[in-house]
Design a protein around this motif. Structure first.
Motif, mmCIF file in Angstrom:
data_model
loop_
_atom_site.group_PDB
_atom_site.id
_atom_site.type_symbol
_atom_site.label_atom_id
_atom_site.label_comp_id
_atom_site.label_asym_id
_atom_site.label_seq_id
_atom_site.Cartn_x
_atom_site.Cartn_y
_atom_site.Cartn_z
ATOM 1 N N GLU A 116 0.842 -1.211 0.000
ATOM 2 C CA GLU A 116 0.000 0.000 0.000
ATOM 3 C C GLU A 116 0.873 1.255 0.000
ATOM 4 N N ARG A 117 1.974 1.219 0.772
ATOM 5 C CA ARG A 117 2.877 2.377 0.795
ATOM 6 C C ARG A 117 3.523 2.593 -0.576
ATOM 7 N N GLU A 118 3.915 1.487 -1.222
ATOM 8 C CA GLU A 118 4.533 1.611 -2.548
ATOM 9 C C GLU A 118 3.551 2.224 -3.549
ATOM 10 N N VAL A 119 2.306 1.764 -3.511
ATOM 11 C CA VAL A 119 1.316 2.245 -4.482
ATOM 12 C C VAL A 119 0.899 3.684 -4.168
ATOM 13 N N SER A 120 0.554 3.967 -2.933
ATOM 14 C CA SER A 120 0.035 5.305 -2.606
ATOM 15 C C SER A 120 1.143 6.339 -2.540
ATOM 16 N N GLY A 121 2.352 5.954 -2.221
ATOM 17 C CA GLY A 121 3.454 6.912 -2.137
ATOM 18 C C GLY A 121 3.914 7.383 -3.489
ATOM 19 N N ARG A 122 3.541 6.693 -4.528
ATOM 20 C CA ARG A 122 4.003 7.057 -5.875
ATOM 21 C C ARG A 122 2.900 7.729 -6.679
#
Length: 123
Positions: A116-122
């Motif tokens: 989730e961090r990878e997807v939302s952070g980008r």
């Protein structure tokens, strides 16, 4: 004008329509092939018209990443991981390539919060 006057019979004979022979070259086969060709032409025109009219149109409003993540959040945990991996593969292939190298190793499946961090952070 003519030097001589035409007789009444000659004048009436000249006024008759041209008479074509009752059988043309090729006969029934030529008529059949002409009908088939016309049928194929009309079929192609109708198919092209239907293709144009029934073409699927893209949605007018693109779905935001926040809406995607909200929909993914309603899925079971394993399906969430899979959906997040699909999002990464579609939107950020280089990040997916880094993560996918470890997917098939024992314990190689990334945790849900990290994905989730990878997807939302980008976004």
């Amino acid at each position: 004008m003519a030097d001589r006057a035409l007789s009444q019979e000659a004048m009436l004979a000249g006024l008759h329509d041209i008479r074509l022979p009752s059988h043309s070259a090729g006969g029934v086969l030529a008529d059949f092939l002409a009908a088939v060709a016309l049928g194929f032409f009309l079929a192609v025109v109708v198919a092209l018209l239907l293709r144009f009219l029934l073409r699927s149109r893209p949605s007018t409003k693109p779905v935001s990443m926040k809406d995607r993540l909200t929909c993914i959040g309603t899925l079971p945990e394993d399906d969430q991981r899979l959906a997040l991996l699909h999002l990464l593969k579609q939107d950020h292939p280089q990040v997916y390539a880094r993560i996918s190298a470890r997917l098939y190793e024992p314990g190689g499946m990334p945790d849900l919060h990290g994905l989730e961090r990878e997807v939302s952070g980008r976004d």
